[in-house]
Design an enzyme around this catalytic site. Structure first.
Site, PDB file in Angstrom:
ATOM      1  N   GLY A   1       0.815  -1.218   0.000  1.00 30.11           N
ATOM      2  CA  GLY A   1       0.000   0.000   0.000  1.00 30.11           C
ATOM      3  C   GLY A   1       0.846   1.265   0.000  1.00 30.11           C
ATOM      4  O   GLY A   1       0.400   2.316  -0.472  1.00 30.11           O
TER       5      GLY A   1
ATOM      6  N   GLU B   1       1.706   1.799  -3.503  1.00 25.04           N
ATOM      7  CA  GLU B   1       0.481   2.233  -4.192  1.00 25.04           C
ATOM      8  C   GLU B   1       0.179   3.703  -3.890  1.00 25.04           C
ATOM      9  O   GLU B   1      -0.332   4.429  -4.740  1.00 25.04           O
ATOM     10  CB  GLU B   1      -0.689   1.339  -3.768  1.00 25.04           C
ATOM     11  CG  GLU B   1      -0.513  -0.085  -4.313  1.00 25.04           C
ATOM     12  CD  GLU B   1      -1.618  -1.022  -3.855  1.00 25.04           C
ATOM     13  OE1 GLU B   1      -1.740  -1.213  -2.627  1.00 25.04           O
ATOM     14  OE2 GLU B   1      -2.356  -1.539  -4.712  1.00 25.04           O
TER      15      GLU B   1
END
Ligand code: 3H9
Length: 705
Positions: free
Chosen positions: A102, A105
């Site tokens: 994440g 991301e």
């Protein structure tokens, strides 16, 4: 002017800092803060650009894995990142250290990316049985292309700054202070009126529909059978074929499927089990210098681990020739780590500089930790520990690497048993991460804490175990091996047993492992094992082959033959014939043994012995047993270890199956452990039992076997 948690203003540039120790994982409060900050900063006329940066060494190491076992909490990461990307002002991500999952991301949802030289950017979700679920599968290919995205996401391996720049993921490198560099760049972008560059608005690179299927076909069969890798490929294929919104929705759905899978639960269980706290960490004694006795394969492997982990070490041997061979092994392993890029030139030079040799035991005098790895024989070890007790300085921790001998008997010989512990490394010690830290009757908490802390410092996993024959791992191995040996007598071929267990997911079959380790090794141990089970069938096949000089790979023959041109493993019909004749002599009737029976008997034997070990307090928790078996014995990680696996089949059915086996094969080997029966009766699992005990244990210094 904006006043917000985690936001500082630097002129017209706002800096949002991810500050969530230890690794800035994207827990719910962090997501909420980021969302609130972006909304406020986007609306604030005084702010013209935004920098996202991590506090400390890392940017963000990913989603908070602890949240995955609970219902998801808003705001959800994909929505937060969509809001970051939609921001009307340039958002610059300032990356450093772990920029994972994440976190990577988040970087992709930002408009521009700069990074420090220590960047480690990657998508490790696959090792948790997951796929990047916050838009990474749709955004990354627009920067890095399909092939690199497939490779990065299915391997989970991080990349450094040079590769990240080559792939177009990172725009520029910042040498010197990252925050100042990122703020200066953000100001430059704002002043030049550079608009946000949204990755989702970049063109989709060309792809061939067959490219994804082809990639899937060449993945290893083990990866193809797991839930995550094929779904990663599917999510990327969707990103190639569908509009961005539909591809994001598809990736999210695939992520949720993975999250709910048993395999992902198993891998997450291991993730935390492998990161247990050091018991009594505050009591650990400082270790500035170590000594290793014995420069054989094990001793030199331990020396390599210590030196590579930053601890100076003296390798001690009695004979010059053996010492030279050991030092050569150390040098060659460090050279090879450098060639493979695991150590850079400076680290490799430093590691080489940390190792010296000595021919005198008196050289232990300068060491804070002495690890003995001499011949596995009680008389030899006791003699060595007698001398160590005299020569080692006061306060030094004395560790034995024995895998089968009584640590208390060795400790007694030293005259200072409080300083003595077991440190059971696995071979090859410089590769295998597991160390069983054995608590002797009189081992002090300080000595144990020191062994745990050193193990962690050199990048290995320390699991506390009690002092009993075989400790945890090898004692369970005997239960597992007992069954495969019986099935050999009952008519199963060595290769059929190995195939069944490899299909279950074991890294290697037990017969191939025996050949690799040398059948003579276990044979010697069993000869000296006083409490060996009184059963003429016990390990009879292995012992028979060893008696015939078939020691395995080193003699070209064992359970298999290795005498072909490439030395490859081939089944040997002669072995089945030898075992058949032995079975006849022992009155064992041969029959056909199906693969399902092989798996049931071997794995339930592990589970039952594991439960006994827990009852006796030899292991501190079922999770510790799982870590030992997954890291020391090749148990499939996606099944979470034998005790987690038992929970997935249900303890009630496991007890029933054991009772059935008792009817067929006798109660001696197949009496269900009391703990197993109790937990099954309560409808509990090993996991719930462990959770119930954890509170009580937390109050007294972490896990203690
Ligand atoms: C993901 O991001 C999914 C998204 O795509 C989609 C979402 C919708 N969460 O390893 P260490 C803790 S999936 C919570 O000993 P190191 C760890 O438990 C995630 N906690 O340190 C330990 O706690 P404690 C993808 C985490 O320096 C402490 O940090 N990311 C997390 O040797 C120190 O850990 C990953 O898979 C986390 N994500 O290594 C990265 N990460 O002190 C997983 C760590 O209480 N993490 N902790 O025992 C790592 O690979 C290593 O921890 C890292 C540091 C390299 C970061």
């Amino acid at each position: 002017m904006t006043t917000l948690d985690a936001v500082a203003l630097d002129g017209e540039v706002a800096v949002f800092t991810f500050d969530h120790p230890p690794v800035n994982a994207l827990a719910q409060p962090v997501r909420a803060r980021l969302l609130a900050a972006i909304e406020a900063l986007d609306a604030d006329p005084g702010v013209r650009a935004i920098v996202l940066i991590g506090h400390g060494r890392n940017f963000v190491a990913g989603a908070d894995v602890r949240e995955f076992d609970r219902p998801p909490l808003p705001p959800y990461l994909p929505d937060v990142l969509a809001r970051v990307e939609a921001c009307g002002k340039p958002v610059v991500a300032a990356l450093a250290g772990s920029t994972l999952g994440g976190g990577a991301e988040t970087a992709l949802a930002s408009h521009y990316r700069c990074a420090a030289g220590d960047l480690q950017l990657g998508f490790p979700e696959v090792s948790l049985g997951l796929l990047p679920g916050a838009g990474g599968t749709v955004r990354l290919p627009r920067l890095a292309g399909w092939q690199a995205s497939l490779e990065l996401m299915t391997s989970g391996k991080p990349i450094g700054i040079d590769r990240a720049i080559d792939l177009g993921i990172v725009d520029r490198r910042v040498d010197g202070d990252l925050r100042s560099g990122a703020v200066a760049w953000a100001r430059e972008l704002a002043r030049a009126g550079t608009p946000p560059r949204r990755v989702l608005e970049l063109p989709v690179p060309a792809s061939r529909p067959a490219q994804f299927e082809e990639f899937l076909r060449v993945l290893p069969a083990t990866a193809r059978r797991l839930p995550a890798p094929p779904r990663i490929v599917e999510a990327l294929a969707s990103a190639a074929m569908l509009p961005a919104d539909a591809a994001l929705a598809r990736a999210r759905a695939l992520f949720l499927e993975c999250l709910a899978s048993t395999e992902s639960r198993a891998l997450r269980h291991l993730f935390f089990a492998e990161r247990g706290a050091v018991p009594d960490a505050g009591l650990a004694r400082p270790v500035g210098q170590a000594a290793v006795l014995g420069a054989g394969t094990m001793g030199s492997g331990i020396a390599i681990s210590l030196a590579s982990g930053g601890i100076p070490v003296t390798l001690i041997e009695a004979k010059q020739e053996a010492l030279d061979a050991g030092l050569a092994r150390v040098k060659s392993a460090i050279d090879s780590a450098e060639r493979k890029g695991r150590l850079d030139a400076a680290e490799a030079a430093a590691a080489r500089g940390r190792v010296q040799g000595s021919l005198t035991l008196a050289a232990v005098a300068g060491a804070d930790l002495v690890i003995e790895a001499v011949y596995e024989n009680m008389a030899v070890k006791r003699e060595v520990f007698g001398r160590l007790g005299q020569l080692a300085r006061s306060g030094a921790v004395l560790a034995t690497n024995t895998s089968t001998l009584d640590v208390d008997a060795i400790a007694a010989a030293s005259g200072r048993p409080a300083d003595v512990v077991g440190m059971h490394f696995f071979s090859p010690a410089n590769v295998m991460r597991l160390v069983e830290v054995v608590r002797g009757r009189e081992s002090s908490r300080e000595a144990l804490a020191t062994a745990h802390a050193v193990t962690k410092r050199i990048g290995k996993i320390a699991i506390p175990v009690g002092n009993a024959f075989g400790f945890v791992g090898n004692r369970m191995l005997y239960a597992y091996g007992r069954e495969k040996e019986l099935m050999l007598l009952e008519g199963a071929k060595p290769e059929s047993i190995d195939r069944a267990l490899v299909d279950f997911g074991m890294a290697m079959g037990p017969n191939a492992v025996g050949d690799l380790a040398g059948l003579d090794i276990g044979w010697q141990v069993r000869k000296e094992w006083k409490e060996k089970p009184d059963d003429p069938r016990f390990y009879r096949a292995s012992d028979l082959l060893a008696e015939l000089g078939r020691f395995g790979q080193k003699t070209g023959r064992g359970f298999y033959r290795y005498d072909g041109p490439g030395g490859e493993r081939t089944p040997d019909p002669e072995v089945s014939e030898l075992i058949r004749a032995e079975a006849e002599r022992l009155g064992v009737r041969q029959r056909s043994v199906e693969p399902g029976e092989v798996v049931t008997r071997c794995i339930l034997a592990l589970v039952n012995e594991g439960a006994r070990i827990l009852e006796e307090g030899i292991a501190a928790s079922p999770a510790d047993i799982d870590v030992i078996w997954c890291n020391g014995y090749g148990f499939p990680r996606h099944r979470g270890g034998p005790m987690f696996y038992a929970d997935t089949i249900g303890l009630g059915p496991a007890v029933e199956a054991i009772r059935e086996l008792a009817k067929l094969h006798g109660a001696r080997d197949w009496t269900p452990a009391g703990l197993l029966v109790t937990l099954a009766g309560e409808g509990a699992t090993f996991g719930s039992w462990q959770a119930g005990r954890e509170g009580a244990r937390d109050g007294n210094g972490g896990r203690q076997a």
